[in-house]
Design a protein around this motif. Structure first.
Motif, short mmCIF file in Angstrom:
data_model
loop_
_atom_site.label_atom_id
_atom_site.label_comp_id
_atom_site.label_asym_id
_atom_site.label_seq_id
_atom_site.Cartn_x
_atom_site.Cartn_y
_atom_site.Cartn_z
N PHE A 329 40.90 41.57 52.04
CA PHE A 329 41.16 41.11 50.67
C PHE A 329 40.72 39.66 50.48
O PHE A 329 40.12 39.32 49.45
N ILE A 340 41.36 39.09 44.60
CA ILE A 340 41.65 40.51 44.68
C ILE A 340 42.78 40.70 45.69
O ILE A 340 42.68 40.24 46.84
N LEU A 349 39.43 46.24 38.94
CA LEU A 349 38.47 46.63 39.97
C LEU A 349 37.34 47.47 39.39
O LEU A 349 36.17 47.30 39.74
N HIS A 365 43.12 53.20 44.38
CA HIS A 365 42.92 51.76 44.29
C HIS A 365 42.11 51.26 45.49
O HIS A 365 41.16 50.48 45.36
N VAL A 369 38.55 48.90 46.32
CA VAL A 369 38.57 47.69 47.15
C VAL A 369 37.55 47.79 48.27
O VAL A 369 36.74 46.87 48.50
N TRP A 373 34.19 45.66 48.68
CA TRP A 373 34.05 44.83 49.89
C TRP A 373 32.71 45.11 50.57
O TRP A 373 32.02 44.18 51.00
N PRO A 391 43.62 48.71 52.63
CA PRO A 391 44.54 49.27 51.64
C PRO A 391 45.33 50.45 52.21
O PRO A 391 44.82 51.22 53.04
#
Length: 498
Positions: A329, A340, A349, A365, A369, A373, A391
Protein backbone atom coordinates in the motif's frame (compact mmCIF):
# COMPACT_ATOMS: atom_id res chain seq x y z
CA UNK A 1 5.81 -23.07 -37.46
CA UNK A 2 8.03 -20.10 -38.14
CA UNK A 3 11.61 -20.91 -39.11
CA UNK A 4 14.79 -19.08 -39.92
CA UNK A 5 15.30 -18.91 -43.76
CA UNK A 6 18.36 -21.16 -43.63
CA UNK A 7 16.52 -23.77 -41.56
CA UNK A 8 13.54 -23.69 -43.91
CA UNK A 9 15.88 -24.41 -46.84
CA UNK A 10 17.46 -27.29 -44.95
CA UNK A 11 13.99 -28.74 -44.27
CA UNK A 12 13.23 -28.67 -48.01
CA UNK A 13 16.38 -30.68 -48.71
CA UNK A 14 15.54 -33.35 -46.12
CA UNK A 15 13.84 -36.05 -48.25
CA UNK A 16 16.90 -36.54 -50.44
CA UNK A 17 19.35 -36.46 -47.51
CA UNK A 18 17.27 -38.91 -45.50
CA UNK A 19 17.12 -41.25 -48.48
CA UNK A 20 20.92 -41.17 -48.82
CA UNK A 21 21.37 -41.96 -45.13
CA UNK A 22 18.80 -44.77 -45.28
CA UNK A 23 20.80 -46.29 -48.11
CA UNK A 24 23.96 -46.11 -45.97
CA UNK A 25 22.09 -47.84 -43.15
CA UNK A 26 21.20 -50.65 -45.55
CA UNK A 27 24.84 -50.97 -46.65
CA UNK A 28 25.96 -51.26 -43.01
CA UNK A 29 23.47 -54.07 -42.45
CA UNK A 30 24.37 -55.77 -45.74
CA UNK A 31 28.05 -55.82 -44.72
CA UNK A 32 27.16 -57.92 -41.67
CA UNK A 33 27.50 -55.09 -39.17
CA UNK A 34 24.89 -53.34 -37.02
CA UNK A 35 23.70 -49.78 -37.49
CA UNK A 36 22.46 -49.70 -33.87
CA UNK A 37 24.52 -52.17 -31.79
CA UNK A 38 23.27 -53.01 -28.32
CA UNK A 39 26.65 -52.69 -26.59
CA UNK A 40 30.14 -51.36 -27.25
CA UNK A 41 33.53 -51.95 -25.63
CA UNK A 42 33.69 -48.48 -24.04
CA UNK A 43 36.51 -48.05 -21.53
CA UNK A 44 36.58 -44.26 -21.07
CA UNK A 45 34.55 -41.14 -21.65
CA UNK A 46 35.77 -38.14 -23.59
CA UNK A 47 35.70 -36.20 -20.30
CA UNK A 48 37.92 -38.86 -18.67
CA UNK A 49 40.53 -38.65 -21.41
CA UNK A 50 40.64 -34.85 -21.39
CA UNK A 51 40.90 -34.80 -17.59
CA UNK A 52 43.72 -37.35 -17.56
CA UNK A 53 45.76 -35.59 -20.27
CA UNK A 54 45.21 -31.84 -19.84
CA UNK A 55 48.58 -30.60 -21.15
CA UNK A 56 50.45 -33.07 -23.33
CA UNK A 57 53.26 -31.76 -25.51
CA UNK A 58 53.07 -31.72 -29.30
CA UNK A 59 53.27 -35.05 -31.19
CA UNK A 60 53.25 -37.35 -28.14
CA UNK A 61 52.09 -40.97 -28.01
CA UNK A 62 50.91 -41.97 -24.52
CA UNK A 63 50.83 -45.72 -25.09
CA UNK A 64 47.31 -45.90 -23.58
CA UNK A 65 44.54 -47.45 -25.65
CA UNK A 66 40.96 -46.36 -24.93
CA UNK A 67 37.53 -47.17 -26.31
CA UNK A 68 35.28 -44.11 -26.49
CA UNK A 69 32.03 -43.11 -28.15
CA UNK A 70 30.58 -39.79 -29.22
CA UNK A 71 28.65 -37.92 -31.88
CA UNK A 72 30.51 -36.81 -35.03
CA UNK A 73 30.40 -33.00 -35.09
CA UNK A 74 33.17 -32.30 -37.63
CA UNK A 75 34.80 -34.27 -40.45
CA UNK A 76 37.71 -33.75 -42.80
CA UNK A 77 38.63 -36.61 -45.12
CA UNK A 78 41.94 -36.23 -46.95
CA UNK A 79 43.09 -39.30 -48.79
CA UNK A 80 45.08 -41.54 -46.44
CA UNK A 81 44.19 -39.58 -43.26
CA UNK A 82 40.74 -38.66 -41.96
CA UNK A 83 39.98 -36.31 -39.08
CA UNK A 84 36.77 -36.01 -37.06
CA UNK A 85 35.59 -34.49 -33.80
CA UNK A 86 33.53 -36.57 -31.39
CA UNK A 87 31.26 -34.90 -28.84
CA UNK A 88 29.95 -36.40 -25.61
CA UNK A 89 26.43 -35.86 -24.32
CA UNK A 90 27.74 -33.16 -21.99
CA UNK A 91 29.52 -31.37 -24.82
CA UNK A 92 33.14 -32.44 -24.29
CA UNK A 93 34.99 -32.92 -27.57
CA UNK A 94 38.04 -34.79 -28.78
CA UNK A 95 39.68 -35.25 -32.17
CA UNK A 96 39.99 -38.68 -33.76
CA UNK A 97 42.41 -39.57 -36.55
CA UNK A 98 41.96 -42.51 -38.95
CA UNK A 99 45.04 -43.36 -40.99
CA UNK A 100 45.46 -45.90 -43.76
CA UNK A 101 48.29 -47.75 -42.01
CA UNK A 102 46.31 -48.11 -38.74
CA UNK A 103 42.80 -49.12 -39.86
CA UNK A 104 43.55 -50.55 -43.30
CA UNK A 105 42.25 -49.57 -46.71
CA UNK A 106 38.88 -51.35 -46.46
CA UNK A 107 37.92 -49.85 -43.08
CA UNK A 108 39.10 -46.39 -44.11
CA UNK A 109 37.01 -46.47 -47.28
CA UNK A 110 33.98 -47.75 -45.36
CA UNK A 111 34.40 -44.90 -42.88
CA UNK A 112 34.47 -42.35 -45.71
CA UNK A 113 31.47 -43.94 -47.38
CA UNK A 114 29.21 -44.58 -44.39
CA UNK A 115 29.92 -42.02 -41.62
CA UNK A 116 28.08 -38.69 -41.67
CA UNK A 117 27.96 -35.65 -39.40
CA UNK A 118 25.68 -36.43 -36.49
CA UNK A 119 26.39 -40.17 -36.39
CA UNK A 120 27.30 -41.79 -33.08
CA UNK A 121 30.66 -43.49 -33.48
CA UNK A 122 32.70 -45.86 -31.34
CA UNK A 123 36.48 -45.88 -31.78
CA UNK A 124 39.32 -47.75 -30.14
CA UNK A 125 42.84 -46.38 -30.32
CA UNK A 126 45.84 -44.77 -28.68
CA UNK A 127 45.68 -41.41 -26.93
CA UNK A 128 48.12 -39.05 -28.66
CA UNK A 129 48.67 -35.43 -29.52
CA UNK A 130 48.72 -34.35 -33.15
CA UNK A 131 51.53 -32.43 -34.80
CA UNK A 132 49.53 -29.30 -33.95
CA UNK A 133 49.35 -30.35 -30.30
CA UNK A 134 45.67 -31.33 -30.27
CA UNK A 135 44.66 -34.17 -27.95
CA UNK A 136 43.48 -36.99 -30.21
CA UNK A 137 42.68 -40.68 -30.54
CA UNK A 138 44.72 -42.48 -33.19
CA UNK A 139 42.05 -44.96 -34.26
CA UNK A 140 42.81 -48.65 -34.64
CA UNK A 141 39.20 -49.71 -35.16
CA UNK A 142 35.79 -48.08 -35.45
CA UNK A 143 32.14 -49.13 -35.23
CA UNK A 144 28.90 -47.34 -36.00
CA UNK A 145 27.19 -46.75 -32.66
CA UNK A 146 23.99 -45.19 -34.08
CA UNK A 147 23.34 -44.11 -37.66
CA UNK A 148 21.48 -40.80 -37.86
CA UNK A 149 18.89 -40.50 -40.61
CA UNK A 150 18.36 -36.74 -40.30
CA UNK A 151 21.25 -34.31 -40.79
CA UNK A 152 22.06 -31.78 -38.08
CA UNK A 153 21.25 -28.15 -38.88
CA UNK A 154 24.09 -25.97 -40.12
CA UNK A 155 26.11 -25.28 -36.98
CA UNK A 156 26.84 -21.74 -38.14
CA UNK A 157 23.14 -20.78 -38.22
CA UNK A 158 21.22 -19.41 -35.23
CA UNK A 159 18.46 -21.93 -34.57
CA UNK A 160 16.06 -19.30 -33.23
CA UNK A 161 14.00 -19.72 -30.05
CA UNK A 162 10.94 -21.21 -31.77
CA UNK A 163 13.00 -23.97 -33.39
CA UNK A 164 14.95 -24.59 -30.17
CA UNK A 165 11.91 -25.16 -27.97
CA UNK A 166 10.20 -27.39 -30.55
CA UNK A 167 13.35 -29.42 -31.21
CA UNK A 168 15.13 -29.31 -27.86
CA UNK A 169 16.93 -32.56 -28.63
CA UNK A 170 18.63 -30.82 -31.58
CA UNK A 171 19.27 -27.72 -29.47
CA UNK A 172 21.05 -29.87 -26.86
CA UNK A 173 23.24 -31.47 -29.52
CA UNK A 174 24.45 -28.30 -31.21
CA UNK A 175 24.35 -25.54 -28.59
CA UNK A 176 26.59 -25.36 -25.53
CA UNK A 177 24.27 -22.95 -23.71
CA UNK A 178 21.35 -25.37 -23.91
CA UNK A 179 23.40 -28.06 -22.17
CA UNK A 180 24.66 -25.54 -19.61
CA UNK A 181 21.09 -24.58 -18.65
CA UNK A 182 20.18 -28.24 -18.10
CA UNK A 183 23.19 -28.62 -15.81
CA UNK A 184 22.41 -25.37 -13.98
CA UNK A 185 18.87 -26.56 -13.34
CA UNK A 186 20.14 -29.87 -11.97
CA UNK A 187 22.55 -28.07 -9.63
CA UNK A 188 19.78 -25.73 -8.47
CA UNK A 189 17.56 -28.69 -7.58
CA UNK A 190 20.39 -30.34 -5.67
CA UNK A 191 21.10 -27.10 -3.81
CA UNK A 192 17.46 -26.54 -2.84
CA UNK A 193 17.19 -30.05 -1.44
CA UNK A 194 20.49 -29.67 0.41
CA UNK A 195 19.29 -26.47 2.09
CA UNK A 196 16.06 -28.14 3.16
CA UNK A 197 17.87 -31.23 4.43
CA UNK A 198 20.24 -29.10 6.51
CA UNK A 199 17.19 -27.33 8.00
CA UNK A 200 15.47 -30.64 8.87
CA UNK A 201 12.67 -30.43 6.29
CA UNK A 202 11.07 -33.61 4.95
CA UNK A 203 10.29 -33.96 1.23
CA UNK A 204 6.92 -35.49 0.33
CA UNK A 205 4.73 -35.99 -2.73
CA UNK A 206 1.06 -35.00 -2.82
CA UNK A 207 -1.65 -35.76 -5.40
CA UNK A 208 -1.47 -34.40 -8.92
CA UNK A 209 -5.06 -35.44 -9.57
CA UNK A 210 -7.50 -33.79 -7.17
CA UNK A 211 -11.27 -33.98 -6.75
CA UNK A 212 -11.32 -30.31 -5.68
CA UNK A 213 -8.73 -27.88 -7.02
CA UNK A 214 -7.41 -25.47 -4.43
CA UNK A 215 -4.43 -23.77 -2.86
CA UNK A 216 -4.37 -20.91 -5.35
CA UNK A 217 -6.61 -18.67 -7.41
CA UNK A 218 -6.28 -20.10 -10.92
CA UNK A 219 -8.22 -21.83 -13.67
CA UNK A 220 -7.64 -25.62 -13.62
CA UNK A 221 -7.32 -28.30 -16.27
CA UNK A 222 -10.15 -30.82 -16.05
CA UNK A 223 -10.09 -34.54 -16.76
CA UNK A 224 -12.25 -37.59 -16.04
CA UNK A 225 -11.52 -40.79 -14.13
CA UNK A 226 -13.14 -43.80 -15.77
CA UNK A 227 -12.36 -46.00 -12.74
CA UNK A 228 -14.16 -43.69 -10.32
CA UNK A 229 -16.53 -42.14 -12.88
CA UNK A 230 -15.81 -38.66 -11.56
CA UNK A 231 -14.41 -35.34 -12.70
CA UNK A 232 -10.85 -34.66 -11.60
CA UNK A 233 -8.52 -31.67 -11.83
CA UNK A 234 -4.79 -31.40 -12.46
CA UNK A 235 -3.58 -29.61 -9.40
CA UNK A 236 -3.00 -25.87 -9.45
CA UNK A 237 -1.07 -26.08 -6.15
CA UNK A 238 -0.14 -28.69 -3.50
CA UNK A 239 -0.88 -26.30 -0.62
CA UNK A 240 -3.98 -27.88 0.94
CA UNK A 241 -2.39 -31.34 1.05
CA UNK A 242 0.91 -30.09 2.46
CA UNK A 243 -1.04 -28.33 5.21
CA UNK A 244 -2.73 -31.64 5.99
CA UNK A 245 0.78 -33.03 6.51
CA UNK A 246 1.51 -30.24 9.02
CA UNK A 247 -1.75 -31.07 10.84
CA UNK A 248 -0.50 -34.65 10.96
CA UNK A 249 2.70 -33.60 12.73
CA UNK A 250 5.23 -33.21 9.88
CA UNK A 251 6.33 -29.82 11.16
CA UNK A 252 8.78 -29.03 8.35
CA UNK A 253 7.62 -30.28 4.97
CA UNK A 254 8.26 -29.42 1.32
CA UNK A 255 7.51 -30.61 -2.18
CA UNK A 256 9.10 -29.88 -5.55
CA UNK A 257 6.83 -30.92 -8.38
CA UNK A 258 4.61 -29.83 -11.27
CA UNK A 259 1.59 -27.54 -11.13
CA UNK A 260 -0.87 -26.98 -13.98
CA UNK A 261 -2.88 -23.83 -14.67
CA UNK A 262 -5.18 -23.46 -17.65
CA UNK A 263 -4.16 -19.87 -18.33
CA UNK A 264 -2.04 -17.79 -20.67
CA UNK A 265 1.51 -18.53 -21.79
CA UNK A 266 4.14 -15.83 -22.24
CA UNK A 267 7.77 -15.06 -21.39
CA UNK A 268 7.14 -15.62 -17.65
CA UNK A 269 4.18 -18.06 -17.64
CA UNK A 270 3.78 -21.68 -18.70
CA UNK A 271 0.63 -23.83 -18.30
CA UNK A 272 2.82 -26.58 -16.80
CA UNK A 273 5.51 -25.40 -14.42
CA UNK A 274 7.73 -26.62 -11.59
CA UNK A 275 6.94 -25.32 -8.11
CA UNK A 276 8.49 -25.61 -4.69
CA UNK A 277 6.19 -25.28 -1.68
CA UNK A 278 7.29 -25.53 1.95
CA UNK A 279 5.60 -25.20 5.33
CA UNK A 280 7.14 -24.74 8.77
CA UNK A 281 5.13 -25.17 11.96
CA UNK A 282 5.65 -22.32 14.43
CA UNK A 283 7.03 -20.13 11.66
CA UNK A 284 5.44 -17.09 10.00
CA UNK A 285 5.90 -15.02 6.86
CA UNK A 286 9.07 -13.46 8.25
CA UNK A 287 10.54 -16.92 8.85
CA UNK A 288 9.68 -17.90 5.29
CA UNK A 289 11.20 -14.74 3.81
CA UNK A 290 14.48 -15.60 5.53
CA UNK A 291 14.29 -19.21 4.27
CA UNK A 292 13.48 -18.11 0.71
CA UNK A 293 16.46 -15.75 0.62
CA UNK A 294 18.70 -18.57 1.87
CA UNK A 295 17.37 -21.02 -0.73
CA UNK A 296 18.05 -18.65 -3.63
CA UNK A 297 21.40 -17.37 -2.37
CA UNK A 298 22.61 -20.92 -1.68
CA UNK A 299 21.53 -21.98 -5.18
CA UNK A 300 23.52 -19.12 -6.72
CA UNK A 301 26.61 -19.96 -4.69
CA UNK A 302 26.38 -23.70 -5.40
CA UNK A 303 25.96 -23.11 -9.15
CA UNK A 304 28.22 -20.14 -9.81
CA UNK A 305 30.28 -19.53 -6.66
CA UNK A 306 29.02 -15.94 -6.45
CA UNK A 307 25.91 -13.95 -5.54
CA UNK A 308 26.55 -11.56 -8.42
CA UNK A 309 25.27 -13.68 -11.29
CA UNK A 310 26.03 -12.71 -14.88
CA UNK A 311 22.94 -13.06 -17.07
CA UNK A 312 22.38 -13.87 -20.73
CA UNK A 313 22.39 -10.21 -21.78
CA UNK A 314 25.60 -9.46 -19.88
CA UNK A 315 23.85 -7.70 -16.99
CA UNK A 316 24.56 -8.75 -13.41
CA UNK A 317 21.82 -9.90 -11.03
CA UNK A 318 23.05 -8.96 -7.55
CA UNK A 319 21.53 -11.39 -5.03
CA UNK A 320 23.82 -10.45 -2.14
CA UNK A 321 22.97 -8.96 1.26
CA UNK A 322 19.61 -8.82 3.03
CA UNK A 323 16.87 -8.09 0.54
CA UNK A 324 14.69 -4.99 0.70
CA UNK A 325 11.10 -5.02 2.00
CA UNK A 326 8.40 -2.59 0.90
CA UNK A 327 4.73 -2.24 1.81
CA UNK A 328 2.28 -2.86 -1.04
CA UNK A 329 0.00 0.00 0.00
CA UNK A 330 2.79 2.46 0.81
CA UNK A 331 4.73 1.77 -2.41
CA UNK A 332 1.52 2.13 -4.46
CA UNK A 333 0.66 5.42 -2.73
CA UNK A 334 4.12 6.79 -3.42
CA UNK A 335 4.09 5.71 -7.08
CA UNK A 336 0.60 6.94 -7.98
CA UNK A 337 0.81 10.22 -6.05
CA UNK A 338 -2.19 9.68 -3.77
CA UNK A 339 -2.71 7.77 -0.56
CA UNK A 340 -4.14 4.28 -1.02
CA UNK A 341 -5.08 2.30 2.11
CA UNK A 342 -7.18 -0.81 2.82
CA UNK A 343 -9.99 1.62 3.63
CA UNK A 344 -9.85 3.57 0.35
CA UNK A 345 -13.26 3.41 -1.32
CA UNK A 346 -13.39 1.08 -4.33
CA UNK A 347 -14.90 3.93 -6.38
CA UNK A 348 -11.65 5.87 -5.92
CA UNK A 349 -9.67 2.86 -7.11
CA UNK A 350 -11.93 2.42 -10.14
CA UNK A 351 -11.46 6.06 -11.07
CA UNK A 352 -7.66 5.75 -10.80
CA UNK A 353 -7.72 2.59 -12.91
CA UNK A 354 -9.81 4.29 -15.61
CA UNK A 355 -7.42 7.25 -15.61
CA UNK A 356 -4.51 4.87 -16.23
CA UNK A 357 -6.37 2.98 -18.95
CA UNK A 358 -6.65 -0.23 -16.93
CA UNK A 359 -9.64 -2.47 -17.58
CA UNK A 360 -10.52 -4.00 -14.20
CA UNK A 361 -13.97 -5.42 -13.67
CA UNK A 362 -14.01 -7.25 -10.34
CA UNK A 363 -16.02 -6.98 -7.12
CA UNK A 364 -12.96 -7.28 -4.87
CA UNK A 365 -11.31 -4.14 -3.48
CA UNK A 366 -8.02 -6.00 -3.30
CA UNK A 367 -8.08 -6.90 -6.98
CA UNK A 368 -7.99 -3.20 -7.87
CA UNK A 369 -5.18 -2.57 -5.38
CA UNK A 370 -3.05 -5.41 -6.75
CA UNK A 371 -3.54 -4.54 -10.43
CA UNK A 372 -2.86 -0.86 -9.77
CA UNK A 373 0.25 -1.85 -7.84
CA UNK A 374 1.44 -4.00 -10.75
CA UNK A 375 0.83 -1.08 -13.12
CA UNK A 376 2.66 1.54 -11.05
CA UNK A 377 5.34 -0.37 -9.13
CA UNK A 378 6.12 -3.90 -10.32
CA UNK A 379 8.40 -3.13 -13.25
CA UNK A 380 10.70 -0.95 -11.11
CA UNK A 381 11.62 -3.77 -8.72
CA UNK A 382 14.79 -5.01 -10.38
CA UNK A 383 16.73 -5.84 -7.20
CA UNK A 384 15.34 -8.64 -4.97
CA UNK A 385 12.46 -7.10 -3.00
CA UNK A 386 9.80 -8.54 -0.70
CA UNK A 387 6.47 -6.76 -1.23
CA UNK A 388 4.69 -7.03 2.11
CA UNK A 389 1.11 -7.11 3.41
CA UNK A 390 -1.57 -7.81 0.79
CA UNK A 391 -5.31 -7.07 0.80
CA UNK A 392 -7.44 -9.49 2.81
CA UNK A 393 -10.07 -10.28 0.20
CA UNK A 394 -7.59 -11.56 -2.43
CA UNK A 395 -5.73 -13.80 0.05
CA UNK A 396 -8.25 -16.37 1.35
CA UNK A 397 -5.64 -18.75 2.80
CA UNK A 398 -3.60 -16.15 4.70
CA UNK A 399 -3.79 -14.98 8.32
CA UNK A 400 -4.90 -11.43 9.05
CA UNK A 401 -2.01 -9.12 9.94
CA UNK A 402 -1.28 -9.12 13.66
CA UNK A 403 -1.32 -5.30 13.91
CA UNK A 404 -2.46 -3.76 10.60
CA UNK A 405 -6.21 -3.94 9.88
CA UNK A 406 -7.32 -4.72 6.34
CA UNK A 407 -4.21 -6.63 5.24
CA UNK A 408 -2.83 -10.13 5.61
CA UNK A 409 0.65 -11.40 6.41
CA UNK A 410 1.66 -12.21 2.87
CA UNK A 411 4.63 -11.20 0.75
CA UNK A 412 5.58 -11.63 -2.88
CA UNK A 413 9.25 -11.65 -3.84
CA UNK A 414 10.12 -9.73 -7.01
CA UNK A 415 13.43 -10.07 -8.86
CA UNK A 416 14.11 -8.24 -12.13
CA UNK A 417 10.51 -7.04 -12.37
CA UNK A 418 8.62 -10.33 -12.05
CA UNK A 419 7.28 -12.42 -9.19
CA UNK A 420 9.69 -15.09 -8.00
CA UNK A 421 8.06 -16.44 -4.83
CA UNK A 422 5.29 -15.88 -2.30
CA UNK A 423 5.09 -16.42 1.46
CA UNK A 424 2.35 -16.48 4.09
CA UNK A 425 1.60 -16.60 7.74
CA UNK A 426 -0.91 -19.37 7.16
CA UNK A 427 -4.55 -19.10 8.16
CA UNK A 428 -5.06 -21.96 10.63
CA UNK A 429 -8.38 -20.99 12.25
CA UNK A 430 -10.97 -23.35 10.70
CA UNK A 431 -13.88 -21.01 11.48
CA UNK A 432 -12.35 -18.05 9.63
CA UNK A 433 -11.11 -20.33 6.85
CA UNK A 434 -14.68 -21.58 6.29
CA UNK A 435 -15.91 -17.96 6.09
CA UNK A 436 -13.21 -17.18 3.51
CA UNK A 437 -14.17 -20.24 1.43
CA UNK A 438 -17.83 -19.21 1.49
CA UNK A 439 -16.84 -15.81 0.08
CA UNK A 440 -14.91 -17.63 -2.66
CA UNK A 441 -17.97 -19.71 -3.48
CA UNK A 442 -19.97 -16.51 -3.92
CA UNK A 443 -17.31 -15.19 -6.32
CA UNK A 444 -17.46 -18.45 -8.28
CA UNK A 445 -21.25 -18.18 -8.48
CA UNK A 446 -20.84 -14.65 -9.81
CA UNK A 447 -18.67 -15.98 -12.64
CA UNK A 448 -15.08 -15.78 -11.34
CA UNK A 449 -13.31 -18.81 -12.94
CA UNK A 450 -10.32 -18.48 -10.59
CA UNK A 451 -12.29 -18.55 -7.31
CA UNK A 452 -11.54 -21.41 -4.90
CA UNK A 453 -13.93 -24.21 -4.04
CA UNK A 454 -15.12 -25.01 -0.53
CA UNK A 455 -12.98 -27.99 0.52
CA UNK A 456 -14.72 -29.81 3.38
CA UNK A 457 -11.96 -32.39 3.78
CA UNK A 458 -9.36 -29.66 4.23
CA UNK A 459 -11.57 -27.85 6.75
CA UNK A 460 -11.99 -31.12 8.64
CA UNK A 461 -8.19 -31.42 8.83
CA UNK A 462 -7.92 -27.87 10.22
CA UNK A 463 -10.49 -28.77 12.87
CA UNK A 464 -8.01 -31.32 14.21
CA UNK A 465 -5.71 -28.39 15.00
CA UNK A 466 -2.99 -26.85 12.85
CA UNK A 467 -0.19 -25.04 14.70
CA UNK A 468 0.90 -21.50 13.73
CA UNK A 469 2.65 -22.05 10.40
CA UNK A 470 4.62 -20.19 7.76
CA UNK A 471 4.44 -21.23 4.12
CA UNK A 472 6.26 -20.36 0.89
CA UNK A 473 5.93 -21.08 -2.80
CA UNK A 474 8.85 -20.61 -5.18
CA UNK A 475 8.72 -21.11 -8.94
CA UNK A 476 11.61 -23.29 -10.09
CA UNK A 477 11.42 -22.11 -13.70
CA UNK A 478 11.27 -18.49 -12.51
CA UNK A 479 14.33 -19.12 -10.33
CA UNK A 480 16.22 -20.35 -13.39
CA UNK A 481 15.15 -17.15 -15.14
CA UNK A 482 16.62 -15.11 -12.28
CA UNK A 483 19.89 -17.05 -12.43
CA UNK A 484 20.30 -17.03 -16.24
CA UNK A 485 18.31 -14.11 -17.66
CA UNK A 486 16.50 -16.48 -20.05
CA UNK A 487 12.77 -16.62 -20.78
CA UNK A 488 10.71 -19.37 -19.16
CA UNK A 489 10.59 -21.55 -22.31
CA UNK A 490 14.40 -21.72 -22.33
CA UNK A 491 14.55 -22.81 -18.67
CA UNK A 492 12.12 -25.72 -19.20
CA UNK A 493 13.70 -28.56 -21.14
CA UNK A 494 10.55 -29.49 -23.05
CA UNK A 495 8.02 -26.66 -22.72
CA UNK A 496 4.46 -26.98 -23.97
CA UNK A 497 4.15 -25.35 -27.40
CA UNK A 498 1.16 -24.92 -29.69
Amino acid sequence: MNQEPELATEEQDLPEQIAIRLAKRERILASGHEAYPVSLAITSTIEDVRLKYPELEVDVATGETVGIAGRVMFQRNTGKLCFATLQSGLGARIQIMLSLDKVGEENLELYKELVDLGDHLFVSGEVITSKRGELSILVASWTMAAKTLRPLPNLHNDLGEEYRVRHRYVDLIVRDRAREVVQIRSKVMQSLRKTFTEDNFIEVETPMLQTIHGGASARPFKTHSNAFDTELFLRIAPELFLKRAVVGGIDRVYEINRNFRNEGADRTHSPEFAMLEAYEAYGDYNTMAKLTQALIQNAAMDCFGTLRVELEDGEVNDLSGDWARVSMFESLSLACGQEITPQTDIAVLKKLAEKEGLEIDHPQHGKYVEELWEHFVKGDLQQPTFVMDFPVDTSPLVRNHRSKPGVVEKWDLYIRGYEQATGYSELVDPVIQRERFVEQVKLAAAGDPEAMKLDEEFLKALEFGMPPTGGLGLGIDRLLMSLTGLGIRETIMFPLVK
